[in-house]
Motif scaffolding. Structure first.
Motif, PDB file in Angstrom:
ATOM      1  N   VAL A 151       0.835  -1.206   0.000  1.00 35.30           N
ATOM      2  CA  VAL A 151       0.000   0.000   0.000  1.00 35.30           C
ATOM      3  C   VAL A 151       0.870   1.257   0.000  1.00 35.30           C
ATOM      4  CG1 VAL A 151      -0.301   0.350   2.510  1.00 35.30           C
ATOM      5  CG2 VAL A 151      -2.148   0.938   0.919  1.00 35.30           C
ATOM      6  N   SER A 152       2.065   1.177   0.590  1.00 37.01           N
ATOM      7  CA  SER A 152       2.990   2.318   0.535  1.00 37.01           C
ATOM      8  C   SER A 152       3.408   2.596  -0.899  1.00 37.01           C
ATOM      9  CB  SER A 152       4.224   2.041   1.398  1.00 37.01           C
ATOM     10  OG  SER A 152       3.891   1.889   2.749  1.00 37.01           O
ATOM     11  N   GLU A 153       3.757   1.534  -1.632  1.00 39.91           N
ATOM     12  CA  GLU A 153       4.161   1.704  -3.023  1.00 39.91           C
ATOM     13  C   GLU A 153       3.001   2.220  -3.871  1.00 39.91           C
ATOM     14  OE1 GLU A 153       5.760  -1.911  -4.564  1.00 39.91           O
ATOM     15  OE2 GLU A 153       7.747  -1.564  -3.702  1.00 39.91           O
ATOM     16  N   ALA A 154       1.860   1.565  -3.759  1.00 40.37           N
ATOM     17  CA  ALA A 154       0.728   1.915  -4.621  1.00 40.37           C
ATOM     18  C   ALA A 154       0.290   3.360  -4.405  1.00 40.37           C
ATOM     19  CB  ALA A 154      -0.433   0.954  -4.376  1.00 40.37           C
ATOM     20  N   THR A 155       0.171   3.769  -3.154  1.00 41.88           N
ATOM     21  CA  THR A 155      -0.277   5.140  -2.889  1.00 41.88           C
ATOM     22  C   THR A 155       0.783   6.160  -3.300  1.00 41.88           C
ATOM     23  OG1 THR A 155       0.469   4.943  -0.578  1.00 41.88           O
ATOM     24  CG2 THR A 155      -1.852   4.489  -1.034  1.00 41.88           C
ATOM     25  N   ALA A 156       2.062   5.825  -3.111  1.00 41.72           N
ATOM     26  CA  ALA A 156       3.124   6.757  -3.483  1.00 41.72           C
ATOM     27  C   ALA A 156       3.244   6.891  -5.002  1.00 41.72           C
ATOM     28  CB  ALA A 156       4.456   6.305  -2.890  1.00 41.72           C
ATOM     29  N   PHE A 157       3.202   5.768  -5.726  1.00 40.94           N
ATOM     30  CA  PHE A 157       3.277   5.833  -7.187  1.00 40.94           C
ATOM     31  C   PHE A 157       2.100   6.626  -7.752  1.00 40.94           C
ATOM     32  CE2 PHE A 157       5.622   1.492  -7.343  1.00 40.94           C
ATOM     33  CZ  PHE A 157       6.821   2.121  -7.061  1.00 40.94           C
ATOM     34  N   LEU A 158       0.914   6.370  -7.211  1.00 37.00           N
ATOM     35  CA  LEU A 158      -0.262   7.074  -7.712  1.00 37.00           C
ATOM     36  C   LEU A 158      -0.190   8.566  -7.376  1.00 37.00           C
ATOM     37  CD1 LEU A 158      -3.000   7.095  -9.092  1.00 37.00           C
ATOM     38  CD2 LEU A 158      -4.040   6.459  -6.905  1.00 37.00           C
ATOM     39  N   ALA A 159       0.238   8.898  -6.162  1.00 38.19           N
ATOM     40  CA  ALA A 159       0.349  10.306  -5.779  1.00 38.19           C
ATOM     41  C   ALA A 159       1.338  11.037  -6.679  1.00 38.19           C
ATOM     42  CB  ALA A 159       0.778  10.420  -4.315  1.00 38.19           C
ATOM     43  N   ALA A 160       2.453  10.368  -7.018  1.00 38.39           N
ATOM     44  CA  ALA A 160       3.439  10.986  -7.903  1.00 38.39           C
ATOM     45  C   ALA A 160       2.858  11.198  -9.298  1.00 38.39           C
ATOM     46  CB  ALA A 160       4.688  10.122  -7.968  1.00 38.39           C
ATOM     47  N   TRP A 161       2.100  10.219  -9.777  1.00 40.33           N
ATOM     48  CA  TRP A 161       1.463  10.389 -11.089  1.00 40.33           C
ATOM     49  C   TRP A 161       0.462  11.539 -11.063  1.00 40.33           C
ATOM     50  CZ3 TRP A 161       1.682   9.056 -16.112  1.00 40.33           C
ATOM     51  CH2 TRP A 161       0.573   9.354 -16.894  1.00 40.33           C
ATOM     52  N   GLN A 162      -0.346  11.597 -10.019  1.00 38.76           N
ATOM     53  CA  GLN A 162      -1.368  12.646  -9.938  1.00 38.76           C
ATOM     54  C   GLN A 162      -0.744  14.034  -9.940  1.00 38.76           C
ATOM     55  OE1 GLN A 162      -3.943  10.780 -10.875  1.00 38.76           O
ATOM     56  NE2 GLN A 162      -5.331  11.739  -9.383  1.00 38.76           N
ATOM     57  N   ARG A 163       0.448  14.158  -9.390  1.00 33.78           N
ATOM     58  CA  ARG A 163       1.095  15.462  -9.307  1.00 33.78           C
ATOM     59  C   ARG A 163       2.007  15.737 -10.501  1.00 33.78           C
ATOM     60  NH1 ARG A 163       3.502  17.086  -3.598  1.00 33.78           N
ATOM     61  NH2 ARG A 163       1.238  17.120  -3.216  1.00 33.78           N
ATOM     62  N   TYR A 164       2.669  14.703 -11.031  1.00 34.58           N
ATOM     63  CA  TYR A 164       3.698  14.937 -12.045  1.00 34.58           C
ATOM     64  C   TYR A 164       3.479  14.183 -13.349  1.00 34.58           C
ATOM     65  CZ  TYR A 164       6.073  16.930  -8.031  1.00 34.58           C
ATOM     66  OH  TYR A 164       6.382  17.703  -6.924  1.00 34.58           O
ATOM     67  N   GLY A 165       2.449  13.352 -13.440  1.00 31.80           N
ATOM     68  CA  GLY A 165       2.183  12.628 -14.669  1.00 31.80           C
ATOM     69  C   GLY A 165       1.521  13.503 -15.723  1.00 31.80           C
ATOM     70  N   ARG A 166       1.217  12.894 -16.867  1.00 34.25           N
ATOM     71  CA  ARG A 166       0.655  13.661 -17.985  1.00 34.25           C
ATOM     72  C   ARG A 166      -0.682  14.293 -17.636  1.00 34.25           C
ATOM     73  NH1 ARG A 166       2.373   9.117 -20.691  1.00 34.25           N
ATOM     74  NH2 ARG A 166       0.233   8.335 -20.803  1.00 34.25           N
ATOM     75  N   ALA A 167      -1.567  13.516 -17.002  1.00 31.29           N
ATOM     76  CA  ALA A 167      -2.898  14.028 -16.642  1.00 31.29           C
ATOM     77  C   ALA A 167      -3.403  13.224 -15.457  1.00 31.29           C
ATOM     78  CB  ALA A 167      -3.858  13.910 -17.818  1.00 31.29           C
ATOM     79  N   PRO A 168      -3.934  13.874 -14.422  1.00 32.93           N
ATOM     80  CA  PRO A 168      -4.423  13.143 -13.246  1.00 32.93           C
ATOM     81  C   PRO A 168      -5.513  12.144 -13.614  1.00 32.93           C
ATOM     82  CG  PRO A 168      -4.294  15.511 -12.816  1.00 32.93           C
ATOM     83  CD  PRO A 168      -4.078  15.330 -14.294  1.00 32.93           C
ATOM     84  N   LEU A 169      -5.547  11.029 -12.901  1.00 36.80           N
ATOM     85  CA  LEU A 169      -6.577  10.027 -13.105  1.00 36.80           C
ATOM     86  C   LEU A 169      -7.875  10.463 -12.432  1.00 36.80           C
ATOM     87  CD1 LEU A 169      -4.622   6.715 -12.347  1.00 36.80           C
ATOM     88  CD2 LEU A 169      -4.865   7.904 -14.535  1.00 36.80           C
ATOM     89  N   THR A 170      -8.988  10.042 -13.000  1.00 35.20           N
ATOM     90  CA  THR A 170     -10.273  10.263 -12.357  1.00 35.20           C
ATOM     91  C   THR A 170     -10.391   9.322 -11.151  1.00 35.20           C
ATOM     92  OG1 THR A 170     -11.402   8.571 -13.659  1.00 35.20           O
ATOM     93  CG2 THR A 170     -11.292  10.805 -14.601  1.00 35.20           C
ATOM     94  N   GLU A 171     -11.414   9.526 -10.332  1.00 36.24           N
ATOM     95  CA  GLU A 171     -11.616   8.642  -9.187  1.00 36.24           C
ATOM     96  C   GLU A 171     -11.824   7.204  -9.641  1.00 36.24           C
ATOM     97  OE1 GLU A 171     -14.644   9.977  -6.556  1.00 36.24           O
ATOM     98  OE2 GLU A 171     -13.740  11.944  -6.218  1.00 36.24           O
ATOM     99  N   ALA A 172     -12.579   7.017 -10.697  1.00 38.03           N
ATOM    100  CA  ALA A 172     -12.820   5.669 -11.211  1.00 38.03           C
ATOM    101  C   ALA A 172     -11.523   5.034 -11.708  1.00 38.03           C
ATOM    102  CB  ALA A 172     -13.859   5.704 -12.330  1.00 38.03           C
TER     103      ALA A 172
END
Length: 284
Positions: A151-172
């Motif tokens: 859960v540490s990896e999953a939440t950290a990878f997703l948080a990094a994507w949401q902030r620095y990736g191409r486009a934030p993911l929707t909730e779904a």
């Protein structure tokens, strides 16, 4: 006179330099990495899956990977496994490289290759066991402990994507990411395994009372954040990346580590977004 032909070689050279530096940071060498799936065989996740999208951004994954390490070591049993059974002082970068290879193979590789690397990790975990300074036993293949690592990896990878990736993911889409990542967590023996963003947040909250900080936590964190850059040119970018990783930590985790980006956070985020954009441009 047209300037594009004149600038093209400069752009190509710059792209090559950026790609080499990123490969050096992630893989430990500027040479092209071994192909993950040269025959394009079926893997765990099809092309276009959310997990392949998130795990395909080098900058976000590097930032998220460091954030994940800082989160994971807050659990005393995870910390003990690193302290008692690894040469982290001499090979912290190697640990990051092996984690990057694991994520790459399991996200993009053929299923047989993914199963093989998962089996190797499970074998290593079965051999890691010991006792905490207070006498409490631990083992790396404990499903509850593996759940915290996951859960540490999953939440950290997703948080990094949401902030620095191409486009934030929707909730779904975020829920899909956790559901896809759960496939790998189950193969590694994690339990419980969150399959939605809400379940992941709830698991982090439930495990927070187990987290601790002592002198060993601070020493490992220092080795993570103070490691030498692979080259002089990469040093400023690495420093910015690690600052972005600290800034990405939840506030409660920053407080436990005694780390805080403070007033510099907006500049750090702007700089990291610039780096992420440049890396995406270089990799095409």
């Amino acid at each position: 006179m047209p300037r594009i032909p004149i600038l093209a070689p400069i752009a190509t050279s710059l792209k090559t330099r950026i790609v080499g530096e990123v490969r050096g940071a992630i893989n430990g060498t500027t040479a092209p990495p071994r192909p993950i799936n040269p025959q394009d065989l079926p893997g765990y996740f099809p092309e276009g899956s959310v997990i392949r999208c998130v795990h395909g951004d080098p900058t976000a994954m590097l930032i998220g990977g460091v954030t994940a390490l800082l989160l994971q070591m807050l659990h005393p049993k995870v910390l003990a496994g690193v302290w008692d059974h690894s040469n982290f002082r001499a090979d912290m970068r190697g640990r990051l490289h092996r984690t990057a290879r694991f994520i790459a193979v399991t996200s993009y590789g053929a299923r047989a290759d993914a199963d093989a690397i998962i089996a190797r990790v499970n074998q290593i975990h079965r051999a890691v066991k010991g006792t905490l300074p207070d006498g409490t036993p631990y083992r790396a293949d404990d499903p509850h402990l593996l759940a915290w690592v996951h859960v540490s990896e999953a939440t950290a990878f997703l948080a990094a994507w949401q902030r620095y990736g191409r486009a934030p993911l929707t909730e779904a889409e975020q829920d899909v990411y956790f559901a896809e990542f759960a496939v790998l967590a189950e193969r590694l023996g994690s339990d419980p395994v969150p399959r939605t963003r809400a379940a992941a947040d709830a698991l982090v909250t439930a495990m927070r009372p187990e987290l601790r900080v002592d002198h060993r936590t601070r020493e490992v964190a220092r080795f993570v954040l103070d490691q030498r850059a692979p080259s002089r040119a990469a040093a400023p970018v690495q420093a910015l990346t690690f600052q972005a990783a600290v800034d990405l930590l939840p506030r409660w985790a920053q407080a436990m580590h005694g780390l805080d980006a403070g007033a510099a956070a907006p500049l750090i985020r702007t700089g990291a977004r610039t780096v992420a954009g440049a890396v995406r441009w270089a990799f095409g």
